[in-house]
Design an enzyme around this catalytic site. Structure first.
Site, PDB file in Angstrom:
ATOM      1  N   ASN A 150       0.809  -1.233   0.000  1.00 51.27           N
ATOM      2  CA  ASN A 150       0.000   0.000   0.000  1.00 51.27           C
ATOM      3  C   ASN A 150       0.837   1.276   0.000  1.00 51.27           C
ATOM      4  O   ASN A 150       0.481   2.251  -0.652  1.00 51.27           O
ATOM      5  CB  ASN A 150      -1.025  -0.015   1.142  1.00 51.27           C
ATOM      6  CG  ASN A 150      -0.403  -0.174   2.499  1.00 51.27           C
ATOM      7  OD1 ASN A 150       0.673  -0.747   2.628  1.00 51.27           O
ATOM      8  ND2 ASN A 150      -1.056   0.332   3.513  1.00 51.27           N
ATOM      9  N   GLU A 248       2.755  -5.358  12.349  1.00 52.57           N
ATOM     10  CA  GLU A 248       1.826  -4.238  12.172  1.00 52.57           C
ATOM     11  C   GLU A 248       0.785  -4.719  11.171  1.00 52.57           C
ATOM     12  O   GLU A 248       1.081  -4.915  10.001  1.00 52.57           O
ATOM     13  CB  GLU A 248       2.606  -3.021  11.668  1.00 52.57           C
ATOM     14  CG  GLU A 248       1.929  -1.710  12.031  1.00 52.57           C
ATOM     15  CD  GLU A 248       0.976  -1.246  10.941  1.00 52.57           C
ATOM     16  OE1 GLU A 248      -0.242  -1.506  11.087  1.00 52.57           O
ATOM     17  OE2 GLU A 248       1.431  -0.642   9.972  1.00 52.57           O
ATOM     18  N   CYS A 282      -3.486   1.556   6.332  1.00 55.73           N
ATOM     19  CA  CYS A 282      -3.982   0.824   7.509  1.00 55.73           C
ATOM     20  C   CYS A 282      -4.615   1.784   8.519  1.00 55.73           C
ATOM     21  O   CYS A 282      -5.416   1.372   9.347  1.00 55.73           O
ATOM     22  CB  CYS A 282      -2.875  -0.002   8.135  1.00 55.73           C
ATOM     23  SG  CYS A 282      -1.407   0.940   8.507  1.00 55.73           S
ATOM     24  N   GLU A 461       6.716   0.349  16.354  1.00 55.71           N
ATOM     25  CA  GLU A 461       7.779   0.875  15.506  1.00 55.71           C
ATOM     26  C   GLU A 461       7.997   2.343  15.882  1.00 55.71           C
ATOM     27  O   GLU A 461       7.257   2.896  16.684  1.00 55.71           O
ATOM     28  CB  GLU A 461       7.364   0.754  14.031  1.00 55.71           C
ATOM     29  CG  GLU A 461       7.075  -0.676  13.617  1.00 55.71           C
ATOM     30  CD  GLU A 461       6.763  -0.811  12.129  1.00 55.71           C
ATOM     31  OE1 GLU A 461       5.646  -0.456  11.712  1.00 55.71           O
ATOM     32  OE2 GLU A 461       7.647  -1.270  11.388  1.00 55.71           O
TER      33      GLU A 461
HETATM   34  O1  TXE Z   1      -1.096  -8.812   2.415  1.00 56.37           O
HETATM   35  P1  TXE Z   1      -0.092  -9.883   2.877  1.00 56.37           P
HETATM   36  P2  TXE Z   1      -2.042  -8.842   1.144  1.00 56.37           P
HETATM   37  C1  TXE Z   1      -4.422  -6.119   4.737  1.00 56.37           C
HETATM   38  C2  TXE Z   1      -5.588  -5.701   3.891  1.00 56.37           C
HETATM   39  C3  TXE Z   1      -5.463  -6.564   2.705  1.00 56.37           C
HETATM   40  C4  TXE Z   1      -4.981  -7.853   3.348  1.00 56.37           C
HETATM   41  C5  TXE Z   1      -4.246  -8.776   2.458  1.00 56.37           C
HETATM   42  O2  TXE Z   1      -6.796  -6.011   4.552  1.00 56.37           O
HETATM   43  O3  TXE Z   1      -6.660  -6.746   2.021  1.00 56.37           O
HETATM   44  O4  TXE Z   1      -4.111  -7.418   4.352  1.00 56.37           O
HETATM   45  O5  TXE Z   1      -3.275  -8.069   1.713  1.00 56.37           O
HETATM   46  C6  TXE Z   1       4.243 -11.172   2.474  1.00 56.37           C
HETATM   47  N1  TXE Z   1       5.213 -15.488   5.092  1.00 56.37           N
HETATM   48  N2  TXE Z   1      -3.245  -5.285   4.581  1.00 56.37           N
HETATM   49  O6  TXE Z   1      -2.491 -10.213   0.774  1.00 56.37           O
HETATM   50  O7  TXE Z   1      -0.312 -11.155   2.128  1.00 56.37           O
HETATM   51  C7  TXE Z   1       3.781 -10.641   1.134  1.00 56.37           C
HETATM   52  O8  TXE Z   1       4.510 -11.212   0.087  1.00 56.37           O
HETATM   53  C8  TXE Z   1       5.961 -14.376   4.948  1.00 56.37           C
HETATM   54  C9  TXE Z   1      -3.010  -4.391   5.646  1.00 56.37           C
HETATM   55  O9  TXE Z   1      -1.368  -8.136   0.077  1.00 56.37           O
HETATM   56  O10 TXE Z   1      -0.113  -9.907   4.342  1.00 56.37           O
HETATM   57  C10 TXE Z   1       3.998  -9.143   1.334  1.00 56.37           C
HETATM   58  O11 TXE Z   1       5.377  -8.827   1.180  1.00 56.37           O
HETATM   59  N3  TXE Z   1       5.590 -13.309   4.211  1.00 56.37           N
HETATM   60  C11 TXE Z   1      -1.758  -3.726   5.525  1.00 56.37           C
HETATM   61  C12 TXE Z   1       3.597  -8.948   2.796  1.00 56.37           C
HETATM   62  O12 TXE Z   1       3.745 -10.217   3.404  1.00 56.37           O
HETATM   63  C13 TXE Z   1       4.389 -13.368   3.614  1.00 56.37           C
HETATM   64  C14 TXE Z   1      -1.060  -3.557   4.281  1.00 56.37           C
HETATM   65  C15 TXE Z   1       2.157  -8.465   3.001  1.00 56.37           C
HETATM   66  O13 TXE Z   1       1.285  -9.311   2.314  1.00 56.37           O
HETATM   67  C16 TXE Z   1       3.551 -14.489   3.725  1.00 56.37           C
HETATM   68  C17 TXE Z   1      -1.388  -4.551   3.301  1.00 56.37           C
HETATM   69  C18 TXE Z   1       4.011 -15.579   4.508  1.00 56.37           C
HETATM   70  N4  TXE Z   1       3.272 -16.681   4.688  1.00 56.37           N
HETATM   71  C19 TXE Z   1      -2.466  -5.346   3.474  1.00 56.37           C
HETATM   72  N5  TXE Z   1       2.422 -14.262   3.030  1.00 56.37           N
HETATM   73  C20 TXE Z   1      -1.369  -2.743   6.577  1.00 56.37           C
HETATM   74  N6  TXE Z   1      -1.384  -3.133   7.843  1.00 56.37           N
HETATM   75  O14 TXE Z   1      -0.993  -1.646   6.250  1.00 56.37           O
HETATM   76  C21 TXE Z   1       2.526 -13.035   2.488  1.00 56.37           C
HETATM   77  N7  TXE Z   1       3.729 -12.484   2.828  1.00 56.37           N
END
Ligand code: TXE
Length: 481
Positions: A150, A248, A282, A461
């Site tokens: 994001n 986070e 977020c 953080e």
């Molecule tokens: O996030 P992911 P996604 C929320 C938001 C969104 C949902 C899913 O609701 O719709 O999360 O988003 C890595 N082991 N937020 O699917 O999958 C991945 O490659 C290690 C909130 O895009 O959590 C990426 O680099 N790493 C949010 C990172 O984790 C893993 C911001 C985030 O991806 C992994 C974004 C694993 N098993 C989404 N699986 C905020 N808090 O700001 C994925 N990744």
């Protein structure tokens, strides 16, 4: 021409060992703009080796030298602001204006801030008549920084800067959906002559690359921002090895509007806190709680403003909203809107995909969407949507507002609008969140603790908190004879 993104390991740009690649898509056009390595455990093992080899030298550099490297990289980002902002816009669908004025400048600030922190940071000592006890805060070794799509460069640098400032070597894994600016940053690292292996960036999917990184035995800490489910998975992988994690995660943040607020200021900020970056921050306030006596007035004004927002080509300066990050994410958001209708919600404005013409005909755009008529228990008010979608709920008094605000599994942030200091104090104390803004939203000071409670994560953080996370404290006691 498509960019071929490469991993950056031990100071060299390398292809993934598996030879597997993923497509990187511009969400504003639907076009493939780059190939991203889908790295695996072999690439992670090479990065870990490089980081371990670099650690003794990097961790024992005088702080001023580490800070010097970081400040030179900050200068490099500043010199390349335009191309980085353009890449962020192409990769994520966000408006060029947002990337240029806020996000890339923040990456500069992240490095400068933590470079200063490296110089000024100190630890405690506790003296008694017969002994002095002092605390050493030593870097951990090799740490992992996993960031989301994001706010790509903003959040990536927010993690790697304190890790490096504290003397660690880093393996970073940016989101596979928005890898461009992290790749470009590595060119900066190379140009600035950083020692090889201090920062390694391994690209790829969560399943193949992220899990291999988290599972690697060299990793001493993981700083992660992303979805709550992913956070839980990472915590479970790390627990048996007692590796520390800063997580986070998501939010379902309340925006609490009392009748006694500065109305115009509240309205302007609430538009921003609802729809900035297409609601994909977020900290966006997705549940708007309004005191009943001003509900109708707010509803009318807010709808008018939301309906007139310009959703358009992210490159166009007039666009207030760009594209959401991907087709699957657009479909998820539209699915959430359908669910809201099934739950009995009324879509007051928006609710649909917007189809643009010309360059953006294949893009993923959604109209700012406002929903009312749903109670706190329904899924729409419980689950993070992460798009330009907000709900309206009325409340009667302070107690009622606090109950509604806390009626969620999350606890990241809240905004409170009131001119009554007492209400501000009570909300500050009683709302379950890591950050409570009063008469404001997203006012950040990098020294403050940042993070969430409940399903919004663990750890903080920012400032000293980040430096503490990325170090191990050791108590040394010297007794007088
Ligand atoms: O996030 P992911 P996604 C929320 C938001 C969104 C949902 C899913 O609701 O719709 O999360 O988003 C890595 N082991 N937020 O699917 O999958 C991945 O490659 C290690 C909130 O895009 O959590 C990426 O680099 N790493 C949010 C990172 O984790 C893993 C911001 C985030 O991806 C992994 C974004 C694993 N098993 C989404 N699986 C905020 N808090 O700001 C994925 N990744």
């Amino acid at each position: 021409m498509k960019t071929q993104i490469k991993n950056f390991i031990g100071g060299r740009f390398v292809e993934p060992a598996s030879g597997k690649w993923l497509d990187d898509i511009n969400p504003a056009t639907g076009e493939i703009i780059a190939q991203v390595p889908d790295s695996d455990a072999n690439d992670i093992a090479s990065a870990a080796q490089a980081a371990q080899a670099a650690f003794p030298t990097w961790s024992s550099l005088p702080a001023a030298e580490r800070a010097g490297h970081m400040n030179r990289l900050a200068d490099w980002i500043e010199r390349n602001l335009d191309s980085l902002a353009q890449a962020e816009c192409d990769d994520n669908g966000k408006t060029l204006r947002l990337a240029r004025t806020l996000e890339i400048p923040r990456a500069v600030t992240n490095f400068r801030f933590f470079a200063a922190m490296a110089l000024t940071w100190s630890s405690e000592s506790h003296a008694t008549p017969d002994a002095i006890q002092y605390t050493l805060r030593q870097p951990l070794g090799v740490v992992a920084c996993i960031s989301p799509w994001n706010l790509p460069l903003y959040l990536f640098t927010w993690k790697i800067a304190p890790a490096l400032a504290a003397g660690n070597c880093v393996i970073g894994k940016p989101s596979e959906i928005t890898p461009l600016t992290a790749f470009m940053l590595c060119k900066g690292v190379e140009e600035c002559g950083w020692p090889a292996g201090v920062l390694n960036v391994v690209h790829g999917s969560g399943a193949a690359t992220g899990e291999a990184l988290v599972a690697h035995s060299a990793i001493r800490a993981v700083s992660f921002t992303g979805g709550t489910k992913t956070g839980a998975r990472i915590a479970a992988l790390l627990a048996p090895r007692f590796v520390k994690a800063s997580l986070e995660l998501g939010g379902k943040n309340p925006n609490i509007i009392f009748a006694d607020c500065d109305y115009e200021r509240m309205l302007n900020t609430t538009i921003r806190s609802s729809f900035s970056n297409q609601g994909q921050v977020c900290l966006c306030g997705s549940r708007i709680l309004i005191q009943r006596s001003i509900y109708d007035r707010f509803r009318a004004d807010f709808l008018k403003r939301a309906a007139s927002m310009i959703v358009g080509d992210p490159l166009d300066d007039k666009s207030e909203l760009g594209a959401v990050v991907s087709r699957p994410h657009m479909e998820k958001i539209l699915g959430c809107i359908d669910l809201a209708k099934k739950e009995g919600g009324k879509v007051l404005v928006g609710g649909q995909q917007i189809r643009l013409t010309g360059r953006c005909a294949g893009g993923f755009f959604i109209a700012p969407t406002v929903i009312e008529g749903l109670g706190p228990e329904c899924r729409t008010n419980q689950e993070e949507i992460f798009g330009p979608v907000v709900t309206l709920q009325p409340f009667d008094d302070l107690d009622d507002a606090i109950v509604l605000a806390n009626a969620t599994r999350y606890g990241l942030s809240a905004s409170v609008w009131t001119s009554d200091t007492n209400k501000a104090l009570v909300c500050g104390e009683q709302i379950a969140a890591g950050v409570v803004w009063v008469n404001s939203w997203l006012v950040r000071d990098l020294r403050t603790p940042f993070g969430g409670t409940r399903e919004s994560g663990v750890g903080r953080e920012g400032g000293v908190e980040a430096m503490r996370f990325f170090t191990e404290s050791k108590n040394v006691c010297i007794q007088r004879h």
